[in-house]
Design a protein around this motif. Sequence first.
Motif, PDB file in Angstrom:
ATOM      1  N   VAL A  95      -8.073   9.007   4.510  1.00  0.00           N
ATOM      2  CA  VAL A  95      -8.451   7.741   4.510  1.00  0.00           C
ATOM      3  C   VAL A  95      -9.468   7.304   3.725  1.00  0.00           C
ATOM      4  CG1 VAL A  95      -9.785   6.413   6.404  1.00  0.00           C
ATOM      5  CG2 VAL A  95      -8.235   8.281   7.166  1.00  0.00           C
ATOM      6  N   LEU A  96     -10.467   7.779   3.060  1.00  0.00           N
ATOM      7  CA  LEU A  96     -11.203   7.601   2.167  1.00  0.00           C
ATOM      8  C   LEU A  96     -10.531   7.123   0.800  1.00  0.00           C
ATOM      9  CD1 LEU A  96     -14.259  10.258   2.009  1.00  0.00           C
ATOM     10  CD2 LEU A  96     -14.490   7.911   2.938  1.00  0.00           C
ATOM     11  N   GLY A  97      -9.392   7.830   0.742  1.00  0.00           N
ATOM     12  CA  GLY A  97      -8.439   7.292  -0.433  1.00  0.00           C
ATOM     13  C   GLY A  97      -7.995   6.036  -0.365  1.00  0.00           C
ATOM     14  N   ARG A  98      -7.722   5.484   0.917  1.00  0.00           N
ATOM     15  CA  ARG A  98      -7.171   4.285   1.069  1.00  0.00           C
ATOM     16  C   ARG A  98      -8.319   3.067   0.795  1.00  0.00           C
ATOM     17  NH1 ARG A  98      -2.896   3.281   4.504  1.00  0.00           N
ATOM     18  NH2 ARG A  98      -1.731   5.405   5.182  1.00  0.00           N
ATOM     19  N   PHE A  99      -9.483   3.346   1.117  1.00  0.00           N
ATOM     20  CA  PHE A  99     -10.506   2.519   0.897  1.00  0.00           C
ATOM     21  C   PHE A  99     -11.312   2.303  -0.313  1.00  0.00           C
ATOM     22  CE2 PHE A  99      -9.516   2.429   5.563  1.00  0.00           C
ATOM     23  CZ  PHE A  99      -9.519   1.215   6.035  1.00  0.00           C
ATOM     24  N   CYS A 100     -11.337   3.626  -0.674  1.00  0.00           N
ATOM     25  CA  CYS A 100     -12.080   3.781  -2.137  1.00  0.00           C
ATOM     26  C   CYS A 100     -13.679   3.355  -2.087  1.00  0.00           C
ATOM     27  CB  CYS A 100     -11.354   2.993  -3.127  1.00  0.00           C
ATOM     28  SG  CYS A 100      -9.827   3.473  -3.879  1.00  0.00           S
ATOM     29  N   ALA A 209      -4.887   7.026  -1.367  1.00  0.00           N
ATOM     30  CA  ALA A 209      -4.638   5.667  -2.241  1.00  0.00           C
ATOM     31  C   ALA A 209      -3.260   5.352  -2.826  1.00  0.00           C
ATOM     32  CB  ALA A 209      -5.466   5.805  -3.702  1.00  0.00           C
ATOM     33  N   GLY A 210      -2.536   6.344  -2.804  1.00  0.00           N
ATOM     34  CA  GLY A 210      -1.114   6.126  -3.072  1.00  0.00           C
ATOM     35  C   GLY A 210      -0.356   5.274  -1.834  1.00  0.00           C
ATOM     36  N   ARG A 211      -0.611   5.690  -0.605  1.00  0.00           N
ATOM     37  CA  ARG A 211      -0.243   5.048   0.573  1.00  0.00           C
ATOM     38  C   ARG A 211      -0.706   3.633   0.739  1.00  0.00           C
ATOM     39  NH1 ARG A 211       2.542   7.990   3.507  1.00  0.00           N
ATOM     40  NH2 ARG A 211       2.248  10.486   3.810  1.00  0.00           N
ATOM     41  N   TRP A 212      -1.991   3.501   0.343  1.00  0.00           N
ATOM     42  CA  TRP A 212      -2.262   1.887   0.259  1.00  0.00           C
ATOM     43  C   TRP A 212      -1.567   1.042  -0.784  1.00  0.00           C
ATOM     44  CZ3 TRP A 212      -4.148  -1.741  -3.015  1.00  0.00           C
ATOM     45  CH2 TRP A 212      -4.742  -2.587  -2.460  1.00  0.00           C
ATOM     46  N   LEU A 213      -1.527   1.653  -1.989  1.00  0.00           N
ATOM     47  CA  LEU A 213      -0.727   1.023  -2.843  1.00  0.00           C
ATOM     48  C   LEU A 213       0.644   0.669  -2.572  1.00  0.00           C
ATOM     49  CD1 LEU A 213      -2.113   3.111  -5.946  1.00  0.00           C
ATOM     50  CD2 LEU A 213      -2.336   0.583  -5.650  1.00  0.00           C
ATOM     51  N   LEU A 214       1.395   1.583  -1.704  1.00  0.00           N
ATOM     52  CA  LEU A 214       2.708   1.342  -1.356  1.00  0.00           C
ATOM     53  C   LEU A 214       2.859   0.204  -0.347  1.00  0.00           C
ATOM     54  CD1 LEU A 214       5.597   2.023  -1.186  1.00  0.00           C
ATOM     55  CD2 LEU A 214       4.877   3.681   0.494  1.00  0.00           C
ATOM     56  N   GLU A 215       1.795   0.452   0.734  1.00  0.00           N
ATOM     57  CA  GLU A 215       1.622  -0.690   1.773  1.00  0.00           C
ATOM     58  C   GLU A 215       1.559  -2.085   1.213  1.00  0.00           C
ATOM     59  OE1 GLU A 215      -1.046   0.803   4.218  1.00  0.00           O
ATOM     60  OE2 GLU A 215       0.121   2.738   4.832  1.00  0.00           O
ATOM     61  N   ALA A 281       2.906   5.253  -7.410  1.00  0.00           N
ATOM     62  CA  ALA A 281       2.665   4.271  -6.546  1.00  0.00           C
ATOM     63  C   ALA A 281       1.964   3.108  -7.360  1.00  0.00           C
ATOM     64  CB  ALA A 281       1.961   4.657  -5.374  1.00  0.00           C
ATOM     65  N   ALA A 282       1.111   3.771  -8.215  1.00  0.00           N
ATOM     66  CA  ALA A 282       0.030   2.789  -9.099  1.00  0.00           C
ATOM     67  C   ALA A 282       1.026   2.145 -10.091  1.00  0.00           C
ATOM     68  CB  ALA A 282      -0.952   3.633  -9.878  1.00  0.00           C
ATOM     69  N   ARG A 283       1.909   2.484 -10.655  1.00  0.00           N
ATOM     70  CA  ARG A 283       2.696   2.117 -11.765  1.00  0.00           C
ATOM     71  C   ARG A 283       3.701   0.762 -11.058  1.00  0.00           C
ATOM     72  NH1 ARG A 283       5.853   6.458 -15.246  1.00  0.00           N
ATOM     73  NH2 ARG A 283       6.733   4.424 -15.841  1.00  0.00           N
ATOM     74  N   THR A 284       4.221   1.465  -9.877  1.00  0.00           N
ATOM     75  CA  THR A 284       5.166   0.633  -9.320  1.00  0.00           C
ATOM     76  C   THR A 284       4.387  -0.787  -8.879  1.00  0.00           C
ATOM     77  OG1 THR A 284       6.704   2.143  -8.556  1.00  0.00           O
ATOM     78  CG2 THR A 284       6.812   0.359  -7.254  1.00  0.00           C
ATOM     79  N   ALA A 285       3.211  -0.451  -8.238  1.00  0.00           N
ATOM     80  CA  ALA A 285       2.336  -1.547  -7.682  1.00  0.00           C
ATOM     81  C   ALA A 285       2.058  -2.636  -8.657  1.00  0.00           C
ATOM     82  CB  ALA A 285       1.167  -1.016  -7.103  1.00  0.00           C
ATOM     83  N   LEU A 286       1.947  -2.318  -9.628  1.00  0.00           N
ATOM     84  CA  LEU A 286       1.588  -3.077 -11.007  1.00  0.00           C
ATOM     85  C   LEU A 286       2.835  -3.732 -11.405  1.00  0.00           C
ATOM     86  CD1 LEU A 286      -0.817  -4.024 -12.337  1.00  0.00           C
ATOM     87  CD2 LEU A 286      -0.050  -2.400 -14.135  1.00  0.00           C
ATOM     88  N   GLN A 287       3.830  -3.373 -11.131  1.00  0.00           N
ATOM     89  CA  GLN A 287       5.153  -3.958 -11.492  1.00  0.00           C
ATOM     90  C   GLN A 287       5.462  -5.002 -10.366  1.00  0.00           C
ATOM     91  OE1 GLN A 287       7.535   0.004 -12.195  1.00  0.00           O
ATOM     92  NE2 GLN A 287       8.551  -1.431 -13.445  1.00  0.00           N
ATOM     93  N   VAL A 288       5.332  -4.512  -9.306  1.00  0.00           N
ATOM     94  CA  VAL A 288       5.580  -5.435  -8.022  1.00  0.00           C
ATOM     95  C   VAL A 288       4.696  -6.546  -8.005  1.00  0.00           C
ATOM     96  CG1 VAL A 288       5.985  -5.657  -5.633  1.00  0.00           C
ATOM     97  CG2 VAL A 288       6.868  -3.573  -6.777  1.00  0.00           C
ATOM     98  N   ALA A 296      -9.277  -9.345 -11.698  1.00  0.00           N
ATOM     99  CA  ALA A 296     -10.405  -8.348 -11.392  1.00  0.00           C
ATOM    100  C   ALA A 296     -10.799  -8.539 -10.127  1.00  0.00           C
ATOM    101  CB  ALA A 296     -11.749  -8.753 -12.234  1.00  0.00           C
ATOM    102  N   GLU A 297     -10.687  -9.563  -9.403  1.00  0.00           N
ATOM    103  CA  GLU A 297     -10.757  -9.981  -7.958  1.00  0.00           C
ATOM    104  C   GLU A 297     -10.072  -9.375  -7.055  1.00  0.00           C
ATOM    105  OE1 GLU A 297     -12.230 -13.012 -10.723  1.00  0.00           O
ATOM    106  OE2 GLU A 297     -10.355 -12.225 -10.067  1.00  0.00           O
ATOM    107  N   HIS A 298      -8.753  -8.821  -7.338  1.00  0.00           N
ATOM    108  CA  HIS A 298      -7.649  -8.350  -6.455  1.00  0.00           C
ATOM    109  C   HIS A 298      -8.157  -6.804  -6.269  1.00  0.00           C
ATOM    110  CE1 HIS A 298      -3.772  -7.191  -4.852  1.00  0.00           C
ATOM    111  NE2 HIS A 298      -3.499  -8.521  -4.962  1.00  0.00           N
ATOM    112  N   PRO A 299      -7.836  -6.380  -4.986  1.00  0.00           N
ATOM    113  CA  PRO A 299      -8.212  -4.943  -4.752  1.00  0.00           C
ATOM    114  C   PRO A 299      -7.407  -3.891  -5.090  1.00  0.00           C
ATOM    115  CG  PRO A 299      -7.240  -6.066  -2.916  1.00  0.00           C
ATOM    116  CD  PRO A 299      -7.505  -7.213  -3.815  1.00  0.00           C
ATOM    117  N   LEU A 300      -6.293  -4.271  -5.689  1.00  0.00           N
ATOM    118  CA  LEU A 300      -5.222  -3.460  -6.480  1.00  0.00           C
ATOM    119  C   LEU A 300      -5.960  -2.655  -7.640  1.00  0.00           C
ATOM    120  CD1 LEU A 300      -2.343  -2.567  -6.532  1.00  0.00           C
ATOM    121  CD2 LEU A 300      -1.866  -4.455  -8.185  1.00  0.00           C
ATOM    122  N   GLY A 301      -6.675  -3.508  -8.336  1.00  0.00           N
ATOM    123  CA  GLY A 301      -7.051  -2.723  -9.738  1.00  0.00           C
ATOM    124  C   GLY A 301      -8.143  -1.800  -9.214  1.00  0.00           C
ATOM    125  N   LEU A 302      -8.909  -1.720  -8.365  1.00  0.00           N
ATOM    126  CA  LEU A 302      -9.651  -0.806  -7.781  1.00  0.00           C
ATOM    127  C   LEU A 302      -9.072   0.536  -7.535  1.00  0.00           C
ATOM    128  CD1 LEU A 302     -12.248  -2.451  -5.083  1.00  0.00           C
ATOM    129  CD2 LEU A 302     -12.363  -2.143  -7.676  1.00  0.00           C
TER     130      LEU A 302
END
Length: 330
Positions: A95-100, A209-215, A281-288, A296-302
């Motif tokens: 869960v911590l990984g989801r919220f960073c 974190a990977g699950r957050w990125l996929l969602e 998941a990170a690479r794919t999230a950036l592609q999508v 910088a304001e987007h939570p994806l970068g964190l």
Amino acid sequence: MRFTLSPDHLDFAASLTALLTTLDCDTATRAWAIGNPGPGLKIWRRLADQGLQSLTIPTHHGGLATANRPADDHTPAGAGGSGADVVDAVVAFEVLGRFCPPGPWTDAAVLPLLLDDGVLASVATGETLVSLSFPPHVPFALDADLADARYLVDGLRLRTFTPGAALSSLDAARRLFEPVPGTDVGPALAPERAFDLGALLTAAQLLGAGRWLLEASVSHALTRRQFGREIGRYQAVQHLLADVATALELATPLLHGAAVTGEPADVSAAKTACGDAAHLAARTALQVHGAVGYAAEHPLGLRLTRVRALVGAWGTPAEHRRRVLAAIAP
């Protein structure tokens, strides 16, 4: 092995998720990165009130775990004793990984396997931040300038240290320092088990974190329109997301199984699989997400930078693959 989280584990994850949803972790992480730890420390203490930092601390120091087993006790981690606490900790760290949220979460969880001291009581209540250096796999100390207790694992001994030069990190919220060794504290209780727990909890954060990125990627694909249709309707995007979902699902039982067995090879397999899945998941999230993912304001970068940093934390992929190989082909 077949491992399924119990209803209690699922309820625990849901309650922790509900709490963290009310806390602005992204803002706290950004503030932590520029030297303002106030918001992050509020989250640290709030989670301590919920018992998160107590999960691996023995009851005689005010924690929730039974007394740590001796280093030569090879009872599987899930067979009574503190096993349930290890699984609980893995659930919490996913869960911590989801919220960073920022902070040395893994260091605090690992310390009870290195030291049996009254400082653990203040770690459990969130009053004390811990920073660990565990060479060669963890050579630099996380948030050492903010930590109240700093320890360096020197072989089989435990020493204090003071923070030396600050180092740059891809994840600006992971503030690293060179440790300057200090006084000898005594023997480290169970350094091998401590390293395995650190690697396991890092794997859990990667999976979260990977699950957050996929969602986030699925949500974006269902709403982002291009050429008159949602991009999620394109087969190429669907295949990318399906590959990520598959990698995360395959990594999950390895993580939960390693929490039960505690075997070093199982821990390394989990760390490798969770790291690979999160990186995909990170690479794919950036592609999508496209260009918006660079904002910088987007939570994806964190999450992108956190995943990249954690993949090599508590043992690199190459080191963990070597441990798995040595176990299956001695």
